[in-house]
Design a protein around this motif. Structure first.
Motif, PDB file in Angstrom:
ATOM      1  N   VAL A 131      -3.611   3.628  -1.315  1.00  0.00           N
ATOM      2  CA  VAL A 131      -3.875   2.823  -2.501  1.00  0.00           C
ATOM      3  C   VAL A 131      -3.215   1.468  -2.272  1.00  0.00           C
ATOM      4  O   VAL A 131      -2.030   1.401  -1.933  1.00  0.00           O
ATOM      5  N   ARG A 156       5.837   3.235  -0.564  1.00  0.00           N
ATOM      6  CA  ARG A 156       5.057   2.015  -0.635  1.00  0.00           C
ATOM      7  C   ARG A 156       5.528   1.065   0.454  1.00  0.00           C
ATOM      8  O   ARG A 156       6.736   0.909   0.674  1.00  0.00           O
ATOM      9  N   TYR A 198      -2.045  -2.186  -3.661  1.00  0.00           N
ATOM     10  CA  TYR A 198      -1.616  -2.858  -4.874  1.00  0.00           C
ATOM     11  C   TYR A 198      -1.371  -4.331  -4.588  1.00  0.00           C
ATOM     12  O   TYR A 198      -0.800  -4.677  -3.550  1.00  0.00           O
ATOM     13  N   ARG A 238       0.834  -1.192   0.000  1.00  0.00           N
ATOM     14  CA  ARG A 238       0.000   0.000   0.000  1.00  0.00           C
ATOM     15  C   ARG A 238       0.873   1.248   0.000  1.00  0.00           C
ATOM     16  O   ARG A 238       2.021   1.219   0.440  1.00  0.00           O
ATOM     17  N   GLY A 279      -3.943  -1.147  -8.608  1.00  0.00           N
ATOM     18  CA  GLY A 279      -4.190  -0.454  -7.355  1.00  0.00           C
ATOM     19  C   GLY A 279      -5.659  -0.173  -7.129  1.00  0.00           C
ATOM     20  O   GLY A 279      -6.419   0.072  -8.081  1.00  0.00           O
TER      21      GLY A 279
END
Length: 125
Positions: free
Chosen positions: A92, A44, A94, A37, A118
């Motif tokens: 977001v 990330r 992923y 995320r 995402g």
């Protein structure tokens, strides 16, 4: 193999949400699939991973006990069940996959060669 993530949305703090990562292509059961995320302005970060041939799972310290990753090889799908969501989980999300990631690299984004697009998770406090 291609990956497609879905299931994001808006949820209140303390609520739950389930994400899905569907794979197209063959040999899905040979893969390790992870969720990462990225929140605005942050790097990330690893969330959870599963090795589909063994079912072995991995979690970050911040998600252990609240999130559950699982896989269904027949449906070529990996799920991320997120409970007790907090504002800090907003990001977001992923999904990423690799057939060659070694155990020591499980938590590292660069170890995964295939990425989904995402899906946004927003937790309101």
């Amino acid at each position: 193999v291609q990956l497609q993530a879905s299931g994001g949305g808006l949820v209140q703090a303390g609520g739950s949400l389930s994400l899905s990562c569907v794979a197209s292509g063959s040999s899905f059961s040979r893969y390790a699939v992870a969720w990462f995320r990225q929140a605005p302005g942050k790097e990330r970060e690893f969330v959870a991973a599963i090795r589909l041939n063994s079912g072995t799972t991995y979690y970050s310290d911040s998600t252990k006990g609240r999130f559950t990753i699982s896989g269904d090889n027949a449906k070529s799908t990996v799920y991320l069940q997120m409970n007790s969501l907090q504002a800090g989980d907003t990001a977001v999300y992923y999904c990423a996959g690799s057939s060659t990631v070694i155990t020591s690299a499980t938590y590292t984004s660069s170890a995964y060669s295939i990425w989904g697009q995402g899906t946004l998770v927003t937790v309101s406090s």
